[in-house]
Motif scaffolding. Structure first.
Motif, short mmCIF file in Angstrom:
data_model
loop_
_atom_site.label_atom_id
_atom_site.label_comp_id
_atom_site.label_asym_id
_atom_site.label_seq_id
_atom_site.Cartn_x
_atom_site.Cartn_y
_atom_site.Cartn_z
N ARG A 1 15.52 17.57 3.27
CA ARG A 1 14.71 18.62 2.81
C ARG A 1 14.66 18.39 1.19
O ARG A 1 15.63 18.10 0.81
N SER A 2 13.69 18.87 0.70
CA SER A 2 13.48 18.74 -0.94
C SER A 2 14.66 19.14 -1.83
O SER A 2 15.16 20.18 -1.52
N THR A 3 14.90 18.28 -2.63
CA THR A 3 15.97 18.62 -3.56
C THR A 3 15.48 19.75 -4.36
O THR A 3 14.28 20.20 -4.39
N ARG B 1 8.39 13.24 -4.91
CA ARG B 1 7.68 14.11 -4.28
C ARG B 1 8.67 15.00 -3.16
O ARG B 1 8.49 16.16 -3.06
N HIS B 2 9.49 14.10 -2.62
CA HIS B 2 10.21 14.89 -1.56
C HIS B 2 11.85 15.18 -1.50
O HIS B 2 12.24 15.89 -0.75
N GLY B 3 12.43 14.47 -2.61
CA GLY B 3 13.73 14.87 -2.98
C GLY B 3 14.48 13.65 -2.25
O GLY B 3 13.80 12.56 -2.17
N ARG C 1 1.02 -1.34 0.10
CA ARG C 1 0.11 0.00 0.01
C ARG C 1 0.87 1.12 -0.13
O ARG C 1 0.21 2.33 -0.11
N GLY C 2 2.26 1.09 0.13
CA GLY C 2 2.55 2.51 0.24
C GLY C 2 3.32 3.07 -0.96
O GLY C 2 3.98 4.17 -0.90
N GLY C 3 3.04 2.60 -1.97
CA GLY C 3 3.35 3.06 -3.26
C GLY C 3 4.74 2.90 -3.65
O GLY C 3 5.58 2.11 -3.08
N GLU C 4 5.47 3.40 -5.07
CA GLU C 4 6.62 3.42 -5.25
C GLU C 4 7.73 4.11 -4.58
O GLU C 4 7.46 5.39 -4.15
N LEU C 5 8.92 3.70 -4.76
CA LEU C 5 9.95 4.42 -3.88
C LEU C 5 10.26 5.72 -4.73
O LEU C 5 10.66 6.72 -4.28
N PHE C 6 10.08 5.58 -6.24
CA PHE C 6 10.36 6.34 -7.22
C PHE C 6 9.39 7.91 -6.81
O PHE C 6 9.88 9.03 -6.95
N SER C 7 8.26 7.22 -6.56
CA SER C 7 7.26 8.28 -6.30
C SER C 7 7.54 9.34 -5.03
O SER C 7 7.46 10.25 -5.05
N LYS C 8 8.22 8.55 -4.05
CA LYS C 8 8.34 9.13 -2.88
C LYS C 8 9.57 10.10 -3.18
O LYS C 8 9.50 11.15 -2.63
N ILE C 9 10.49 9.74 -3.92
CA ILE C 9 11.60 10.44 -4.13
C ILE C 9 11.37 11.67 -4.95
O ILE C 9 11.77 12.79 -4.75
N VAL D 1 20.57 7.41 -7.30
CA VAL D 1 19.01 8.04 -7.56
C VAL D 1 18.64 8.54 -6.11
O VAL D 1 18.47 9.45 -5.85
N ILE D 2 18.75 7.44 -5.16
CA ILE D 2 18.03 7.83 -3.72
C ILE D 2 19.10 8.90 -2.89
O ILE D 2 18.46 9.43 -1.96
N LEU D 3 20.21 8.68 -3.28
CA LEU D 3 21.18 9.60 -2.65
C LEU D 3 21.41 11.09 -3.18
O LEU D 3 21.55 12.02 -2.51
N ALA D 4 21.32 11.18 -4.42
CA ALA D 4 21.52 12.32 -5.17
C ALA D 4 20.38 12.92 -5.79
O ALA D 4 20.21 14.20 -6.04
N GLY D 5 19.22 12.07 -5.97
CA GLY D 5 18.02 12.72 -6.33
C GLY D 5 17.90 13.14 -7.76
O GLY D 5 16.93 13.64 -8.45
N VAL D 6 18.80 12.59 -8.62
CA VAL D 6 19.04 12.74 -10.02
C VAL D 6 19.58 11.40 -10.65
O VAL D 6 20.14 10.56 -9.83
N LEU D 7 19.51 10.93 -11.93
CA LEU D 7 20.04 9.87 -12.56
C LEU D 7 21.78 10.19 -12.56
O LEU D 7 22.13 11.24 -12.91
#
Length: 430
Positions: free
Chosen positions: A289-291, A113-115, A103-111, A215-221
Motif C-alpha cells: 500500500r502507498s507509503t 507513484r505507488h510507494g 516500455r514499462g518506464g522507470e522503477l523510480f517512477s513506479k515507486i 529505497v525500494i524497501l523503505a520508500g525513502v533515501l
C-alpha cells in the motif's frame, strides 16, 4: 528532427534512416541527445533510437564519453537485465544508437507513484539487478551511476539497467588499480568515491545497489539532508536507520551493503548467498500500500529536477552568493566542459596583477602568485568534478597565502571570469 536522412519526409512520410529504421515520434530528450520511437523496416520490430548530434558533443568535449558508452553497452547488452544495444549508425552530423525499446518506464517512477515494495517483490528486482551488475563486472565494465532512474521495466515486469554514460572499463584504472574520477548521483555515491584517494569500481557499484535496495524497501533515501556536505558526512559514516517493518535478514543485508569500508563491504558472491536473497520471490513488482505522502515527497523530486538542482538548493551550494564567507570557498555548477572552465581560470590568472602561474592536474588547476604577499605567495586550487554527463561541479579554495588577498582575487578576477558559465537556471541563482 533537425536532419532528415531520407527524401521520404519531403512527401509527408516518416523518414527512414539508412533504409533500415522508420523514425516516428519523439520519446524523450536530454541535454545532448533525443530519443525517438523507430521501426525496423524489414522486421517490423520497434526500437528506441537515440540521436546524438556530433557538433554538440565535440563542442562539449564529450566524444570519448559517447564512445565509451557505446563500447560498454556492446560489451554487456547480451544480458537479459541490461538494455540491449542493437546497432550503431551514423551520418555526417549525427550518431544513432538503436536500442531495445523498454516500455514499462522507470522503477523510480513506479515507486514514486505507488510507494515502497513488499520484500518478495523487492527481492525479485534486486536479484535481477545483482545478476546484471555481476555480469558487467565480469566483462570489466563498471556502471558508476546506478540508481532507480536508470533501472527500466519491460512489459513483463523485468528489470533492465540503462544509461552507461558514466561507465568505465578496467582498462581505465590508474597505476594503483583504482579509479579516481568523482562521478555519479550524490545520494547514491559510495563514500570512498568522495575521498579523492581512489576507489574500486565494483565495490562502489555494490554500495549504489545497497542504496537502491533501501529505497525500494523503505520508500525513502537512506542518506538525506538539505545540505549536500552534511549528506556526504552521513554517507561517510553510513549514518542510516533501517525501517522497523523490515525483516532481520533484510536489515542484515543492508548493513553489509552500506558498509562505509569498501574492504569489508559484502561482495556479489556473498550477496547471492545471503539468507534474504535466497528466499523465493517473484520477479514481478507487486506493490505494498502507498507509503505516506511525506515519504514520497522526500524521495521524488519534480520531474525536471536533476543532480545540480539539488546541489543549488542546498546551503553549501547556494548560487546567490558565489563566495562562501565561512569556508572561504567557491562552489558552482556549470555546463561548460572542463577545458572551458580551465581556460577561464587561466584567463583570470593572466589578468591578475603581480603575475600568476598555472599548474594543471587531472582534477583541475592550481594558480600561484609570483609576488610574495603578507603570508607568502597566494595560491588558489580549483578542482573539477563530473556529477552527471552534462554537468560539472567546480570547487575553488585558497591553497596558500593570505585570506584577504584570496578574497580580493576572487572578487576582482575569478567572479568576472566565471560569471557567465555559472549555471543559474533557477530563481535562487539570480
Amino acid at each position: 528532427m533537425e536532419e532528415v536522412p531520407s527524401p521520404m519526409a519531403a512527401r509527408g512520410e516518416k523518414p527512414v534512416l539508412h533504409g533500415k529504421y522508420e523514425i516516428g515520434r519523439q520519446l524523450g530528450h536530454g541535454t545532448f541527445a533525443k530519443v525517438y520511437l523507430a521501426r525496423h523496416v524489414d522486421t517490423g520490430e520497434h526500437v528506441a533510437l537515440k540521436v546524438v548530434p556530433k557538433d554538440k558533443i565535440f563542442k562539449a568535449g564529450m566524444m570519448e564519453q559517447v564512445k565509451r558508452e557505446i563500447s560498454a553497452m556492446k560489451a554487456v547488452s547480451s544480458h537479459p537485465n541490461i538494455v540491449e544495444l542493437r546497432e550503431v549508425l551514423a551520418t555526417k552530423s549525427k550518431i544513432y544508437l538503436a536500442m531495445e525499446l523498454v516500455r514499462g518506464g522507470e522503477l523510480f517512477s513506479k515507486i514514486s507513484r505507488h510507494g515502497r515494495l513488499r520484500e518478495d517483490a523487492a527481492r525479485g528486482y534486486f536479484r535481477q539487478l545483482i545478476s546484471a551488475v555481476d555480469f558487467c563486472h565480469s566483462r570489466g565494465v563498471f556502471h558508476r551511476d546506478l540508481k532507480p532512474e536508470n533501472l527500466l521495466l519491460d512489459e513483463g515486469g523485468s528489470l533492465k539497467i540503462a544509461d552507461f554514460g558514466l561507465s568505465a572499463f578496467a582498462s581505465h584504472l590508474h597505476a594503483d588499480g583504482l579509479f579516481h574520477t568523482t562521478c555519479g548521483t550524490p545520494a547514491y555515491v559510495a563514500p570512498e568515491v568522495l575521498t579523492k584517494k581512489g576507489y574500486d569500481g565494483a565495490k562502489a557499484d555494490i554500495w549504489s545497489c545497497g542504496v537502491i535496495l533501501y529505497v525500494i524497501l523503505a520508500g525513502v533515501l537512506p542518506f538525506q539532508d538539505d545540505n549536500l556536505a552534511a549528506m556526504y558526512k552521513k554517507i561517510a559514516r553510513a549514518d542510516f536507520r533501517c525501517p522497523p517493518w523490515l525483516s532481520p535478514d533484510a536489515r542484515r543485508l543492508l548493513v553489509r551493503l552500506l558498509d562505509p569500508n569498501p574492504g569489508s563491504r559484502i561482495s556479489v558472491q556473498r550477496i547471492l548467498q545471503s539468507g534474504w536473497l535466497a528466499r523465493p520471490g517473484p520477479p514481478g513488482a507487486a506493490m505494498a500500500r502507498s507509503t505516506s505522502a511525506p515519504e514520497l515527497r522526500r524521495l521524488s523530486p519534480p520531474e525536471q529536477l536533476n543532480a545540480f538542482h539539488i546541489i543549488s538548493l542546498s546551503r553549501g551550494f547556494d548560487l546567490r552568493g558565489l563566495f562562501e564567507e565561512e569556508k572561504g570557498m567557491m562552489r558552482f555548477a556549470t555546463r561548460e566542459p572542463a577545458s572551458g572552465v580551465i581556460s577561464r581560470l587561466e584567463e583570470a590568472a593572466a589578468r591578475a596583477a603581480g603575475g600568476f602561474c598555472v599548474e594543471k592536474s587531472e582534477r583541475g588547476v592550481r594558480i600561484e602568485g609570483q609576488r610574495r604577499g603578507r603570508k607568502g605567495p597566494l595560491a588558489v586550487a580549483a578542482e573539477i568534478y563530473a556529477v552527471a554527463p552534462e554537468w560539472l561541479m567546480v570547487e575553488v579554495k585558497k591553497d596558500a597565502g593570505d585570506t584577504l588577498e584570496y578574497r580580493s582575487f576572487c572578487s576582482d578576477e575569478l567572479r568576472p571570469a566565471l560569471k557567465d558559465i555559472v549555471w543559474a537556471d533557477h530563481p535562487a541563482a539570480a
